[in-house]
Design a protein around this motif. Structure first.
Motif, PDB file in Angstrom:
ATOM      1  N   LEU A 140       0.832  -1.212   0.000  1.00  4.74           N
ATOM      2  CA  LEU A 140       0.000   0.000   0.000  1.00  4.74           C
ATOM      3  C   LEU A 140       0.864   1.259   0.000  1.00  4.74           C
ATOM      4  O   LEU A 140       0.537   2.249  -0.659  1.00  4.74           O
ATOM      5  CB  LEU A 140      -0.934   0.004   1.211  1.00  4.74           C
ATOM      6  CG  LEU A 140      -2.149  -0.925   1.142  1.00  4.74           C
ATOM      7  CD1 LEU A 140      -2.910  -0.906   2.456  1.00  4.74           C
ATOM      8  CD2 LEU A 140      -3.084  -0.523  -0.006  1.00  4.74           C
ATOM      9  N   ALA A 141       1.974   1.242   0.741  1.00  5.14           N
ATOM     10  CA  ALA A 141       2.879   2.396   0.751  1.00  5.14           C
ATOM     11  C   ALA A 141       3.483   2.616  -0.628  1.00  5.14           C
ATOM     12  O   ALA A 141       3.639   3.762  -1.076  1.00  5.14           O
ATOM     13  CB  ALA A 141       3.990   2.180   1.786  1.00  5.14           C
ATOM     14  N   ALA A 142       3.803   1.529  -1.318  1.00  7.75           N
ATOM     15  CA  ALA A 142       4.388   1.653  -2.659  1.00  7.75           C
ATOM     16  C   ALA A 142       3.423   2.334  -3.623  1.00  7.75           C
ATOM     17  O   ALA A 142       3.801   3.265  -4.340  1.00  7.75           O
ATOM     18  CB  ALA A 142       4.785   0.268  -3.179  1.00  7.75           C
ATOM     19  N   VAL A 143       2.169   1.887  -3.632  1.00  4.81           N
ATOM     20  CA  VAL A 143       1.212   2.492  -4.575  1.00  4.81           C
ATOM     21  C   VAL A 143       0.792   3.894  -4.106  1.00  4.81           C
ATOM     22  O   VAL A 143       0.471   4.757  -4.922  1.00  4.81           O
ATOM     23  CB  VAL A 143      -0.019   1.584  -4.797  1.00  4.81           C
ATOM     24  CG1 VAL A 143       0.399   0.268  -5.434  1.00  4.81           C
ATOM     25  CG2 VAL A 143      -0.790   1.334  -3.512  1.00  4.81           C
ATOM     26  N   ARG A 144       0.825   4.121  -2.773  1.00  2.00           N
ATOM     27  CA  ARG A 144       0.483   5.460  -2.261  1.00  2.00           C
ATOM     28  C   ARG A 144       1.506   6.497  -2.705  1.00  2.00           C
ATOM     29  O   ARG A 144       1.159   7.658  -2.943  1.00  2.00           O
ATOM     30  CB  ARG A 144       0.391   5.435  -0.736  1.00  2.00           C
ATOM     31  CG  ARG A 144      -0.102   6.758  -0.139  1.00  2.00           C
ATOM     32  CD  ARG A 144      -0.484   6.623   1.318  1.00  2.00           C
ATOM     33  NE  ARG A 144       0.657   6.514   2.211  1.00  2.00           N
ATOM     34  CZ  ARG A 144       0.937   5.459   2.943  1.00  2.00           C
ATOM     35  NH1 ARG A 144       0.170   4.375   2.889  1.00  2.00           N
ATOM     36  NH2 ARG A 144       1.986   5.443   3.754  1.00  2.00           N
ATOM     37  N   SER A 145       2.760   6.095  -2.846  1.00  2.00           N
ATOM     38  CA  SER A 145       3.795   7.029  -3.284  1.00  2.00           C
ATOM     39  C   SER A 145       3.552   7.520  -4.706  1.00  2.00           C
ATOM     40  O   SER A 145       4.091   8.548  -5.115  1.00  2.00           O
ATOM     41  CB  SER A 145       5.183   6.391  -3.175  1.00  2.00           C
ATOM     42  OG  SER A 145       5.333   5.341  -4.102  1.00  2.00           O
ATOM     43  N   THR A 146       2.717   6.798  -5.467  1.00  2.00           N
ATOM     44  CA  THR A 146       2.364   7.225  -6.828  1.00  2.00           C
ATOM     45  C   THR A 146       0.955   7.821  -6.870  1.00  2.00           C
ATOM     46  O   THR A 146       0.340   7.886  -7.933  1.00  2.00           O
ATOM     47  CB  THR A 146       2.442   6.041  -7.804  1.00  2.00           C
ATOM     48  OG1 THR A 146       1.469   5.050  -7.448  1.00  2.00           O
ATOM     49  CG2 THR A 146       3.820   5.407  -7.787  1.00  2.00           C
ATOM     50  N   GLU A 147       0.444   8.209  -5.696  1.00  2.00           N
ATOM     51  CA  GLU A 147      -0.862   8.867  -5.556  1.00  2.00           C
ATOM     52  C   GLU A 147      -2.037   7.933  -5.831  1.00  2.00           C
ATOM     53  O   GLU A 147      -3.134   8.386  -6.141  1.00  2.00           O
ATOM     54  CB  GLU A 147      -0.958  10.106  -6.455  1.00  2.00           C
ATOM     55  CG  GLU A 147       0.110  11.152  -6.171  1.00  2.00           C
ATOM     56  CD  GLU A 147       0.057  12.321  -7.126  1.00  2.00           C
ATOM     57  OE1 GLU A 147      -0.570  13.347  -6.798  1.00  2.00           O
ATOM     58  OE2 GLU A 147       0.654  12.208  -8.220  1.00  2.00           O
ATOM     59  N   THR A 148      -1.840   6.630  -5.671  1.00  2.00           N
ATOM     60  CA  THR A 148      -2.934   5.660  -5.771  1.00  2.00           C
ATOM     61  C   THR A 148      -3.373   5.305  -4.360  1.00  2.00           C
ATOM     62  O   THR A 148      -2.628   4.638  -3.636  1.00  2.00           O
ATOM     63  CB  THR A 148      -2.478   4.391  -6.523  1.00  2.00           C
ATOM     64  OG1 THR A 148      -2.065   4.751  -7.837  1.00  2.00           O
ATOM     65  CG2 THR A 148      -3.605   3.383  -6.610  1.00  2.00           C
TER      66      THR A 148
END
Length: 438
Positions: A140-148
């Motif tokens: 979740l942190a990985a995709v959150r870093s791309t604004e997802t």
């Protein structure tokens, strides 16, 4: 600045996730106050672990959002792999300790044999959730870093439905299921965590289009990026871990004061954490926005965003404090607690509704703006001084030397949420906190 498009899904995710804990507490409180206290003690162990996993995720977002601002995806994949190695290692270590020393772990928080027994039974099953939690949070942190961010809310709804449904069946023995008490609550949580991880992996494999993470990406080693990531994240791990220990020590202190204090603190803190979701979401959204702006190199925009965000934090804080104060009565009415425990929980929530205002400003400013801008060390130093130099020594003195009431001790335990507003304001307005990490 797309603050609300990131902020609202993150707040919803936190609220739904914590609603699971609230439902657990209400059901267990109705089943047995001893069961509630036992699970509350185990949750303190989990909270320390969760803080460490969140630190790894925050470090990932700090790097990832800056790379995203530069339009570079491949380094985000490599840093995600580095973070995942650390998260899986932590999960394995905690699983081993929980397996070898279950009663000793619960005994840290209370001397009541009944509470220790219930807590050890819960820990025996809940330990299997640690790996699933680690994998989910890092992805979740990985995709959150791309604004997802919307996927996080969807997963929380799934988790809530599974956990609450299974808890209702297994705690009380409804619909022909066995009455398992705390073990039923643990089984419900385990099934929910497994489903959550499986759904997220499927989403990333089939639907996510920005990173396109695949299993082979986790087999790549970039030692330069790995060292850079852990050099930045190590201080955050220390502070987040100590913050988790600080929260656990609150239960230790209150649990050794009166028999009702640990259950009252569990009831009050669960509702407080739900309202705190507004601040946690604001910090996470600010970290992405500030990190992305820093990655582009437009430092004037970074400063502009900082000022605008802090005004939003103040409004969020006032609304959160009022909301917690108003909500405390109907929510506590759902619990089946003794009059002494109920009165103590109500007093705690009144105190926390004031604390909530300061926390909603300082947390997003420190953990979102300043740390998102690349300066993690400022937050590390401030937390070490405030928590371990001021808050905990003062709380121990008030609890065990002065013999103050639990309400006074709760004020001392949360005092840093107020006085940390001053250094947060000074650093964000006058300090040199913007650091380009990529």
């Amino acid at each position: 600045m797309n603050f609300y498009s990131i902020y609202i899904p993150l707040v919803l995710q936190n609220i739904i996730t914590l609603s699971v804990n609230l439902a657990d507490n209400i059901m267990l409180g109705a089943y047995s106050e001893t069961a509630l206290a036992g699970v509350a003690a185990v949750n303190q162990i989990q909270f320390v672990y969760q803080q460490l996993i969140m630190a790894l995720g925050d470090g990932l977002v700090m790097f990832g959002s800056q790379y995203w601002g530069r339009g570079q995806v491949q380094p985000i994949k490599k840093i995600t792999a580095s973070a995942m190695y650390g998260a899986v290692t932590l999960a394995a270590v905690l699983f081993a300790l929980a397996s070898l020393f279950p009663r000793q772990a619960v005994g840290i928080f209370t001397t009541d044999s009944g509470i220790i027994g219930e807590g050890a039974a819960y820990l025996g099953i809940i330990r299997f959730t640690y790996l699933f939690f680690a994998v989910t949070q890092l992805l979740l942190a990985a995709v959150r870093s791309t604004e997802t961010v919307k996927i996080a809310s969807c997963l929380s709804v799934l988790t809530f439905c599974i956990n609450c449904g299974m808890n209702y069946m297994l705690i009380f023995g409804h619909f022909g299921a066995p009455q398992l008490g705390v073990q039923g609550a643990a089984i419900g949580t385990l099934l929910a965590r497994m489903a959550e991880s499986a759904a997220l992996v499927f989403y990333i494999w089939k639907r996510e289009q920005k990173l396109k993470l695949r299993f082979r990406d986790f087999l790549q080693f970039d030692w330069k990026l790995l060292k850079k990531y852990y050099r930045l994240t190590a201080p955050m791990l220390v502070v987040q871990g100590l913050w988790g220990v600080n929260t656990a020590l609150q239960t230790v202190i209150l649990g050794h004061m009166t028999a009702a204090a640990i259950a009252a603190n569990s009831a009050a803190s669960t509702l407080f954490l739900m309202v705190k979701s507004a601040s946690v979401g604001a910090a996470s959204a600010a970290a992405v926005i500030i990190g992305k702006a820093t990655g582009t190199g437009d430092l004037a925009k970074v400063r502009e965003y900082s000022g605008r965000l802090q005004k939003k934090f103040i409004v969020i804080g006032v609304l959160s404090g009022v909301f917690l104060y108003v909500l405390r009565i109907p929510v506590l009415g759902l619990y089946d607690l003794s009059p002494e425990t109920m009165k103590m929980a109500d007093t705690f929530l009144i105190i926390l509704s004031v604390i909530c205002v300061g926390m909603s400003y300082q947390m997003p400013t420190n953990s979102g703006i300043i740390r998102g801008g690349g300066n993690a060390l400022f937050v590390v130093k401030m937390d070490l001084i405030s928590i371990w130099g001021i808050v905990l020594p003062l709380s121990f003195i008030m609890a065990f030397v002065v013999k103050a009431s639990p309400a006074v001790v709760v004020c001392c335990l949360n005092a840093d949420q107020i006085f940390k507003c001053v250094p947060a304001y000074l650093e964000s307005h006058y300090g040199n906190w913007v650091r380009r990490l990529v």
